[in-house]
Design an enzyme around this catalytic site. Structure first.
Site, PDB file in Angstrom:
ATOM      1  CB  ALA A   1       9.108  -2.041   4.678  1.00  0.00           C
ATOM      2  N   GLY A   2       8.435   0.834   6.276  1.00  0.00           N
ATOM      3  CA  GLY A   2       8.769   1.630   7.448  1.00  0.00           C
ATOM      4  C   GLY A   2       7.536   1.831   8.291  1.00  0.00           C
TER       5      GLY A   2
ATOM      6  CB  THR B   1       0.519   8.154   2.692  1.00  0.00           C
ATOM      7  OG1 THR B   1       1.085   8.640   3.915  1.00  0.00           O
ATOM      8  CG2 THR B   1       1.464   8.384   1.548  1.00  0.00           C
TER       9      THR B   1
ATOM     10  CE1 TYR C   1       9.135   6.966  10.040  1.00  0.00           C
ATOM     11  CE2 TYR C   1       9.453   9.346  10.050  1.00  0.00           C
ATOM     12  CZ  TYR C   1       9.123   8.179   9.380  1.00  0.00           C
ATOM     13  OH  TYR C   1       8.782   8.238   8.051  1.00  0.00           O
TER      14      TYR C   1
ATOM     15  CE  LYS D   1      11.725   6.277   7.686  1.00  0.00           C
ATOM     16  NZ  LYS D   1      11.667   5.307   6.578  1.00  0.00           N
TER      17      LYS D   1
ATOM     18  NE  ARG E   1      -0.345   0.786   4.844  1.00  0.00           N
ATOM     19  CZ  ARG E   1      -0.626   0.545   6.108  1.00  0.00           C
ATOM     20  NH1 ARG E   1      -1.621  -0.251   6.405  1.00  0.00           N
ATOM     21  NH2 ARG E   1       0.068   1.112   7.068  1.00  0.00           N
ATOM     22  N   GLY E   2       0.212   2.413  -0.014  1.00  0.00           N
ATOM     23  CA  GLY E   2       0.890   3.694   0.179  1.00  0.00           C
ATOM     24  C   GLY E   2       1.997   3.950  -0.826  1.00  0.00           C
TER      25      GLY E   2
ATOM     26  CG  ASN F   1       4.895   9.930  27.787  1.00  0.00           C
ATOM     27  OD1 ASN F   1       5.169  10.020  28.977  1.00  0.00           O
ATOM     28  ND2 ASN F   1       4.213  10.857  27.136  1.00  0.00           N
TER      29      ASN F   1
ATOM     30  CG  LEU G   1      13.196  10.068  24.857  1.00  0.00           C
ATOM     31  CD1 LEU G   1      13.205   8.775  24.039  1.00  0.00           C
ATOM     32  CD2 LEU G   1      14.540  10.763  24.739  1.00  0.00           C
TER      33      LEU G   1
END
Ligand code: NAD
Length: 446
Positions: free
Chosen positions: A288-289, A387, A352, A356, A216-217, A298, A296
């Protein structure tokens, strides 16, 4: 998700109201369709060097309408400034002011492209100042352009020229509607490697490409775009997305491989599948990601580890298998999907952004490992793309995030896919270890 605001201000009454109130007026971008003209009008090549002459001659041979000086009041498709012999900031004056005189004649969706040299390779402070000046100049100009016009730069490393294969490849990409959402960016050409395709409509003909996260996306769109460009596809996604994956695989006449990329044997399974089903493996797109956002304070172990494992550790492990394989040695291409979050940082996305940022670090450090086989590894860093991932952002935050770039709108999955298709092609063979942002010149993170 539809950008209702952009639709509104592109209708008659909405346009007038937005103008009166000084609101953002995102243009409808010119996007690539096979068979369309490369540029929306004549191309002016400015600069008085041999590199400028040679580039103009090359563009003429492509069938473009090329000028060496602007004709007053003639509408233009592109302005190219060849700045490949700058020795002092004063050398910028003539070409830059010549470009200034033509800017109002640039058509909607027009292009400004600079070709210059990296400041880090200059032999005098004066030359370094001039070269770095091009960076500031181009990024500022890109912010002044309107009506979907963009400004991007090609950096020519020592040993390359304005007509090196990948310099031409990059110029072609930046001129074309394939780069609609790439703005204010530079791409370095580091070697003479690469070749322009014989069939410009099918630059990936004969190649076998793997795309991860393709159910997808953005991943599904990458698959469609690589298929359109002639590649044979292997589509990878988790077993839970099997039905969607099969549907995309059918659409692009490829094969589906249900696989969690974090598995220890993922690299071997990808290689075996490509070779057994299609006889070879040329291109791997690490798309894929996942996001597992939390401040941070939490953050828990599961969220941190899942993002690091899927977004970067899996890619590192798969690349090791690829680099060790005898089946990945004929001008191989790896293209990874990073994110502007990994450049500028983003609240709630420490995991994330670390992953990245990691993708970008991996790409730069891996580049030398592929050169002996004529291979390359690069990344694209998307900004705000329309997206499912961005549709989940709360309305107010999403509306602001969409407008925070020079094109004042979100990009489409196809914009990311076009950049990946270019970096996967032979035309980009001299571009290695680069990160190309597809973000409409996001105002955050420069
Ligand atoms: P998405 O969530 O719609 O799709 C991601 C796909 O990856 C899914 O099909 C999912 O099943 C698959 N996947 C997840 N974990 C996997 C695993 N372990 N093994 C195999 N497949 C797995 O996301 P998207 O918006 O299409 O994003 C695609 C890429 O683009 C991601 O790397 C994302 O970080 C990056 N990106 C997206 C945006 C954006 O605005 N959407 C911006 C910057 C970067």
């Amino acid at each position: 998700m539809a950008d209702t605001y952009a639709q509104l201000v592109n209708s008659g009454p909405g346009r007038n109201l937005a103008r009166k109130l000084g609101l953002p007026q995102p243009a409808v971008l010119r996007r690539y369709e096979p068979g369309q003209p490369l540029v929306a009008g004549p191309v002016v090549v400015l600069g008085d060097t041999a590199g400028a002459d040679k580039l103009a001659a090359e563009l003429l041979s492509w069938g473009l309408d090329v000028r060496r000086h602007a004709v007053p009041a003639e509408k233009l498709g592109a302005i190219i400034l060849v700045l490949d012999e700058l020795g002092h900031p004063a050398d910028l004056e003539m070409p830059v002011l010549a470009a200034a005189g033509s800017l109002r004649d640039l058509r909607a969706g027009g292009r400004v492209i600079t070709l210059s040299r990296p400041a880090g390779e200059a032999s005098t402070p004066e030359a370094a100042a001039a070269r770095q000046g091009v960076d500031g100049f181009l990024r500022s100009l890109a912010k002044e352009l309107r009506a979907g016009a963009t400004g991007n730069g090609v950096l020519l490393a020592d040993g390359t020229t304005s007509t090196s294969p990948s310099a031409l490849g990059a110029v072609r990409f930046f001129l074309s509607a394939r780069s609609a959402f790439v703005d204010g960016q530079f791409l370095m050409v580091s070697t003479e490697d690469g070749a322009l395709p014989e069939d410009v409509e099918r630059p990936l003909a004969g190649k076998v490409a793997v795309v991860t996260g393709a159910a997808r996306g953005i991943g599904a769109q990458i698959a469609r775009t690589l298929h359109r460009d002639g590649a044979t596809l292997v589509l990878v996604d988790i077993p839970g997305a099997g039905d969607q994956l099969a549907a995309v695989a059918n659409e692009v006449h490829g094969t589906a491989l249900q696989l969690d990329i974090t598995g220890a044997d993922a690299g071997r399974r990808i290689i075996d599948h490509a070779v057994q089903r299609h006889g070879r493996l040329d291109i791997v797109v690490h798309n894929a990601g996942v996001t597992r956002d939390k401040l941070l304070a939490n953050m828990d172990q599961a969220r941190w580890n899942q993002v690091i494992n899927i977004n970067i550790a899996a890619q590192l492990r798969i690349n090791q298998a690829l680099l060790a394989s005898e089946h990945f040695r004929s001008s191989p291409r790896i293209v990874s999907v990073a994110s502007t979050s990994g450049i500028a940082g983003n609240r709630g996305q420490t995991n994330y952004a670390a992953s990245k940022g990691g993708v970008m670090g991996m790409v730069r450090a891996s580049a030398p490992l592929l050169t002996s086989n004529g291979g390359t590894i690069n990344a694209v860093a998307p900004g705000f793309i329309e997206t499912d991932m961005t549709a989940r952002i709360p309305f107010g935050v999403r509306e602001v995030a969409r407008r925070l770039n020079s094109l004042q709108q979100g990009g489409l999955p196809s914009d990311v896919a076009e950049a990946i298709a270019f970096l996967a092609s032979d035309a980009a063979g001299g571009i290695n270890g680069e990160v190309l942002r597809v973000c409409g010149q996001n105002l955050v993170g420069a």
